[in-house]
Design a protein around this motif. Structure first.
Motif, PDB file in Angstrom:
ATOM      1  N   LEU A  40     -15.266 -36.274  20.732  1.00  0.00           N
ATOM      2  CA  LEU A  40     -15.669 -37.590  20.659  1.00  0.00           C
ATOM      3  C   LEU A  40     -17.257 -37.685  20.641  1.00  0.00           C
ATOM      4  N   ALA A  41     -17.922 -36.465  20.560  1.00  0.00           N
ATOM      5  CA  ALA A  41     -19.482 -36.641  20.303  1.00  0.00           C
ATOM      6  C   ALA A  41     -20.034 -36.580  18.747  1.00  0.00           C
ATOM      7  N   LYS A  42     -21.111 -37.148  18.849  1.00  0.00           N
ATOM      8  CA  LYS A  42     -21.906 -37.148  17.528  1.00  0.00           C
ATOM      9  C   LYS A  42     -22.681 -36.037  17.147  1.00  0.00           C
ATOM     10  N   SER A  63     -15.303 -24.406  13.771  1.00  0.00           N
ATOM     11  CA  SER A  63     -16.041 -23.417  12.950  1.00  0.00           C
ATOM     12  C   SER A  63     -17.582 -23.435  13.491  1.00  0.00           C
ATOM     13  N   ALA A  64     -18.220 -22.246  13.452  1.00  0.00           N
ATOM     14  CA  ALA A  64     -19.663 -22.200  13.774  1.00  0.00           C
ATOM     15  C   ALA A  64     -20.439 -23.138  13.015  1.00  0.00           C
ATOM     16  N   GLU A  65     -20.197 -23.122  11.572  1.00  0.00           N
ATOM     17  CA  GLU A  65     -20.838 -23.587  10.437  1.00  0.00           C
ATOM     18  C   GLU A  65     -20.567 -25.075  10.533  1.00  0.00           C
ATOM     19  N   HIS A  66     -19.557 -25.729  10.812  1.00  0.00           N
ATOM     20  CA  HIS A  66     -19.300 -26.981  10.691  1.00  0.00           C
ATOM     21  C   HIS A  66     -19.060 -27.813  12.010  1.00  0.00           C
ATOM     22  N   GLY A  67     -18.702 -27.076  12.885  1.00  0.00           N
ATOM     23  CA  GLY A  67     -18.417 -27.894  14.214  1.00  0.00           C
ATOM     24  C   GLY A  67     -16.922 -28.419  13.986  1.00  0.00           C
ATOM     25  N   MET A  68     -16.437 -29.087  15.264  1.00  0.00           N
ATOM     26  CA  MET A  68     -15.229 -29.522  15.517  1.00  0.00           C
ATOM     27  C   MET A  68     -14.937 -30.915  14.506  1.00  0.00           C
ATOM     28  N   ALA A  69     -13.814 -31.301  14.067  1.00  0.00           N
ATOM     29  CA  ALA A  69     -13.711 -32.377  13.432  1.00  0.00           C
ATOM     30  C   ALA A  69     -13.870 -33.605  14.640  1.00  0.00           C
ATOM     31  N   THR A  70     -14.463 -34.821  14.322  1.00  0.00           N
ATOM     32  CA  THR A  70     -14.800 -35.872  15.122  1.00  0.00           C
ATOM     33  C   THR A  70     -13.636 -37.022  14.899  1.00  0.00           C
ATOM     34  N   GLY A 197     -18.573 -46.367  19.346  1.00  0.00           N
ATOM     35  CA  GLY A 197     -18.584 -45.247  20.231  1.00  0.00           C
ATOM     36  C   GLY A 197     -17.111 -44.287  20.066  1.00  0.00           C
ATOM     37  N   GLY A 198     -17.584 -43.114  20.365  1.00  0.00           N
ATOM     38  CA  GLY A 198     -16.544 -41.827  20.443  1.00  0.00           C
ATOM     39  C   GLY A 198     -15.491 -42.342  21.362  1.00  0.00           C
ATOM     40  N   LEU A 199     -16.087 -42.556  22.684  1.00  0.00           N
ATOM     41  CA  LEU A 199     -15.046 -42.862  23.613  1.00  0.00           C
ATOM     42  C   LEU A 199     -14.261 -44.337  23.517  1.00  0.00           C
ATOM     43  N   GLU A 200     -14.991 -45.129  22.855  1.00  0.00           N
ATOM     44  CA  GLU A 200     -14.423 -46.445  22.482  1.00  0.00           C
ATOM     45  C   GLU A 200     -13.134 -46.268  21.778  1.00  0.00           C
ATOM     46  N   ARG A 201     -13.514 -45.493  20.571  1.00  0.00           N
ATOM     47  CA  ARG A 201     -12.545 -45.396  19.545  1.00  0.00           C
ATOM     48  C   ARG A 201     -11.233 -44.569  20.194  1.00  0.00           C
ATOM     49  N   TRP A 202     -11.675 -43.534  21.022  1.00  0.00           N
ATOM     50  CA  TRP A 202     -10.589 -42.747  21.520  1.00  0.00           C
ATOM     51  C   TRP A 202      -9.652 -43.680  22.546  1.00  0.00           C
ATOM     52  N   LEU A 203     -10.246 -44.439  23.288  1.00  0.00           N
ATOM     53  CA  LEU A 203      -9.429 -45.285  24.209  1.00  0.00           C
ATOM     54  C   LEU A 203      -8.708 -46.388  23.514  1.00  0.00           C
ATOM     55  N   ALA A 341     -25.256 -47.290  16.536  1.00  0.00           N
ATOM     56  CA  ALA A 341     -24.187 -47.780  15.627  1.00  0.00           C
ATOM     57  C   ALA A 341     -23.635 -47.145  14.479  1.00  0.00           C
ATOM     58  N   ASP A 342     -24.590 -46.033  14.194  1.00  0.00           N
ATOM     59  CA  ASP A 342     -24.168 -45.304  12.904  1.00  0.00           C
ATOM     60  C   ASP A 342     -23.024 -44.282  13.030  1.00  0.00           C
ATOM     61  N   PRO A 343     -21.926 -44.207  12.683  1.00  0.00           N
ATOM     62  CA  PRO A 343     -20.798 -43.379  13.086  1.00  0.00           C
ATOM     63  C   PRO A 343     -20.676 -42.000  12.291  1.00  0.00           C
ATOM     64  N   TRP A 344     -21.462 -41.813  11.746  1.00  0.00           N
ATOM     65  CA  TRP A 344     -21.574 -40.445  10.984  1.00  0.00           C
ATOM     66  C   TRP A 344     -23.122 -39.973  10.957  1.00  0.00           C
ATOM     67  N   LYS A 345     -23.514 -39.930  12.231  1.00  0.00           N
ATOM     68  CA  LYS A 345     -25.076 -39.683  12.152  1.00  0.00           C
ATOM     69  C   LYS A 345     -24.996 -37.953  12.250  1.00  0.00           C
ATOM     70  N   THR A 346     -26.116 -37.473  11.689  1.00  0.00           N
ATOM     71  CA  THR A 346     -26.280 -35.870  11.571  1.00  0.00           C
ATOM     72  C   THR A 346     -26.297 -35.445  13.009  1.00  0.00           C
ATOM     73  N   PRO A 347     -26.071 -34.129  12.862  1.00  0.00           N
ATOM     74  CA  PRO A 347     -26.131 -33.429  14.363  1.00  0.00           C
ATOM     75  C   PRO A 347     -27.432 -33.684  15.085  1.00  0.00           C
ATOM     76  N   GLY A 348     -27.057 -34.009  16.240  1.00  0.00           N
ATOM     77  CA  GLY A 348     -28.323 -33.940  17.404  1.00  0.00           C
ATOM     78  C   GLY A 348     -28.800 -35.637  17.166  1.00  0.00           C
ATOM     79  N   GLU A 349     -28.208 -36.514  16.699  1.00  0.00           N
ATOM     80  CA  GLU A 349     -28.884 -37.874  16.368  1.00  0.00           C
ATOM     81  C   GLU A 349     -28.158 -38.787  17.508  1.00  0.00           C
ATOM     82  N   GLY A 350     -27.181 -38.165  18.269  1.00  0.00           N
ATOM     83  CA  GLY A 350     -26.686 -38.968  19.296  1.00  0.00           C
ATOM     84  C   GLY A 350     -25.645 -38.133  20.057  1.00  0.00           C
ATOM     85  N   ARG A 351     -24.671 -38.788  20.931  1.00  0.00           N
ATOM     86  CA  ARG A 351     -24.052 -38.014  21.751  1.00  0.00           C
ATOM     87  C   ARG A 351     -23.041 -37.514  21.142  1.00  0.00           C
TER      88      ARG A 351
END
Length: 351
Positions: A40-42, A63-70, A197-203, A341-351
Motif C-alpha cells: 500500500l506504500a509508494k 524482488s530486491a531490484e523492483h520491490g513488491m507490486a503495489t 492513497g494506497g490505504l484508500e484504494r485498499w479499503l 495525488a500522483d499514483p505512480w511516484k518514483t521510490p522515496g517520493e511518498g508513503r
C-alpha cells in the motif's frame, strides 16, 4: 512452429487475445479485493506479506531490484480482468496472452499518456512479474499451495522511431481462472482510479467486496482490518487514517463511520450511500450487521459525497452483487471490532 527438438514456449502455446474496444465497466477479482496481496506504500516494500488464518495462507515476496507490486500496479490486473470478462460475455475467445497498446491500458485506468506515464507503466509490469505469491486460496486439497507471479512474462514491441507500439503480457493461470468465474468477479466504480492513497484504494476494495447492496451495511473491527491490510504502518497511524477517511467520505457509493462497539472496541461500519438521509433520500437501516456479532448504530444523517474521479502475520460479472457471508466467515481471525495525488511516484517520493 519451433525447430525440431525444441520445446514450445508458453507464448507459442497460447492464442493471442487483443484487448477489445468499447465502453464497459471495470471489474476486479474478488480474491484480490478481500486479501492482502499488494503493497500500500509508494516507496519500495521489501518486507514480505505473511497472512495466515486457519483456512487461508498467503505469502507475498518482493524482488530486491523492483520491490513488491503495489495496489496502483494492480490497476493493470483490473484492466486485464475487465477486458477478459467483456470479451467472454460478447462470445469471443479469450487467452492468457494479451496484447494492447500502452495508451489503451493507461486510458482505461485513468492515467495520462506522457513519456513518464509509459515509463511508470513498464515499471509496474516489472513489479508485477517479479513479485511472487504463494497461497492456498482456491486449492482443492488440504495443504496445497499455488505459487505464481502476477505476470508470467511481458514483451514490448516498438516502432522504427523507438516508440512503444504494443505490449504483450501473459497472465498466470491462477488469476485467469478466477476472472472467468462469475462468482469471483465484481464490477467497481470507475471513480476508484481517482483514489490516490494506497490505504484508500485498499479499503474501497474491502468495502465494495463485502458491502454489495446490503441495506443493513457491514462492519469490521479496526484491529481485524489492520491485520487484513498487511500495512507496515503502526496500528495507531492506521486507525487515525481510517478516522480521517470517515470524515472525508471519499468512496463512490458508500458511507463510512468509525465508532466503538458495546465493548469499547473501534469498528468501521459502511453502508450504501443511497441509503443515507438528506440529499440521498431514504434513511439507513437502524442497525448495521457486524462481523463480531454486535449491533452497530446506523450512520448519521449526511449528504451523499460522490468522488469523480510492523509486518503482519466469489458474485456477478455485470453489476453490483450481494454480500458474501461465507467468505467472511472463513477468515476466522476476526478480532475487536495526506497522500500525494500522483499514483505512480518514483521510490522515496511518498508513503
Amino acid at each position: 512452429m519451433p525447430p525440431p527438438g525444441r520445446a514450445r514456449s508458453e507464448r507459442e502455446q497460447l492464442e493471442l487475445f487483443h484487448a477489445i474496444a468499447g465502453d464497459f465497466p471495470p471489474r476486479d477479482a474478488q480474491d484480490l479485493m478481500a486479501f492482502p496481496f499488494f503493497s500500500l506504500a509508494k516507496s519500495p516494500r521489501m518486507v514480505p506479506i505473511d497472512y495466515r488464518t486457519p483456512d487461508v495462507t498467503i505469502r507475498v515476496e518482493a524482488s530486491a531490484e523492483h520491490g513488491m507490486a503495489t495496489i496502483w500496479d494492480a490497476d493493470v490486473l483490473i484492466w486485464a480482468a475487465s477486458h477478459l470478462v467483456a470479451a467472454r460475455d460478447a462470445g469471443r475467445r479469450t487467452s492468457r496472452l494479451m496484447v494492447a497498446s500502452p495508451r489503451e491500458i493507461l486510458t482505461f485506468i485513468g492515467r495520462g499518456d506522457s513519456a513518464r506515464d509509459y515509463e511508470r507503466l513498464e515499471a509496474a509490469f516489472d513489479r508485477l512479474q517479479s513479485t511472487t505469491i504463494k497461497t492456498s486460496l482456491r486449492q482443492t486439497g488440504k495443504g496445497q499451495l499455488h505459487r505464481f507471479s502476477w505476470i508470467n512474462e511481458w514483451k514490448r514491441h516498438t516502432a522504427r522511431e523507438g516508440r512503444t507500439r504494443v505490449i504483450e503480457l501473459i497472465l498466470p493461470d491462477w488469476f485467469y481462472q478466477a476472472v472467468l468465474d462469475d462468482a469471483l468477479v465484481l464490477t467497481i466504480d470507475p471513480a476508484y482510479f481517482g483514489l490516490t492513497g494506497g490505504l484508500e484504494r485498499w479499503l474501497y476494495r474491502i468495502v465494495r467486496k463485502h458491502g454489495g447492496r446490503q441495506r443493513a451495511g457491514w462492519a469490521f473491527g479496526l484491529r481485524h482490518l489492520y491485520e487484513k491490510s498487511a500495512s507496515l504502518s503502526p496500528y495507531r497511524r492506521f486507525a487515525f487514517e481510517l478516522r480521517e477517511m470517515a470524515k472525508r467520505q471519499p468512496f463512490p457509493g458508500y458511507r463510512l463511520s468509525v465508532r466503538p462497539d458495546r465493548n469499547g472496541n473501534d469498528t468501521l461500519a459502511f453502508a450504501p450511500a443511497k441509503l443515507s438521509t438528506g440529499a440521498c433520500g431514504q434513511a439507513v437501516n437502524p442497525s448495521v450487521l457486524s462481523v463480531v456479532d454486535l449491533s452497530v448504530p446506523s450512520l448519521p444523517p449526511h449528504p451523499c459525497y460522490r468522488l469523480r474521479k510492523t509486518p503482519n502475520q466469489g458474485v456477478e460479472s455485470n453489476g453490483y452483487g450481494t454480500l458474501n457471508l461465507e467468505s467472511n466467515l472463513k477468515e476466522s481471525n476476526f478480532k475487536d471490532v495526506g497522500t500525494p495525488a500522483d499514483p505512480w511516484k518514483t521510490p522515496g517520493e511518498g508513503r
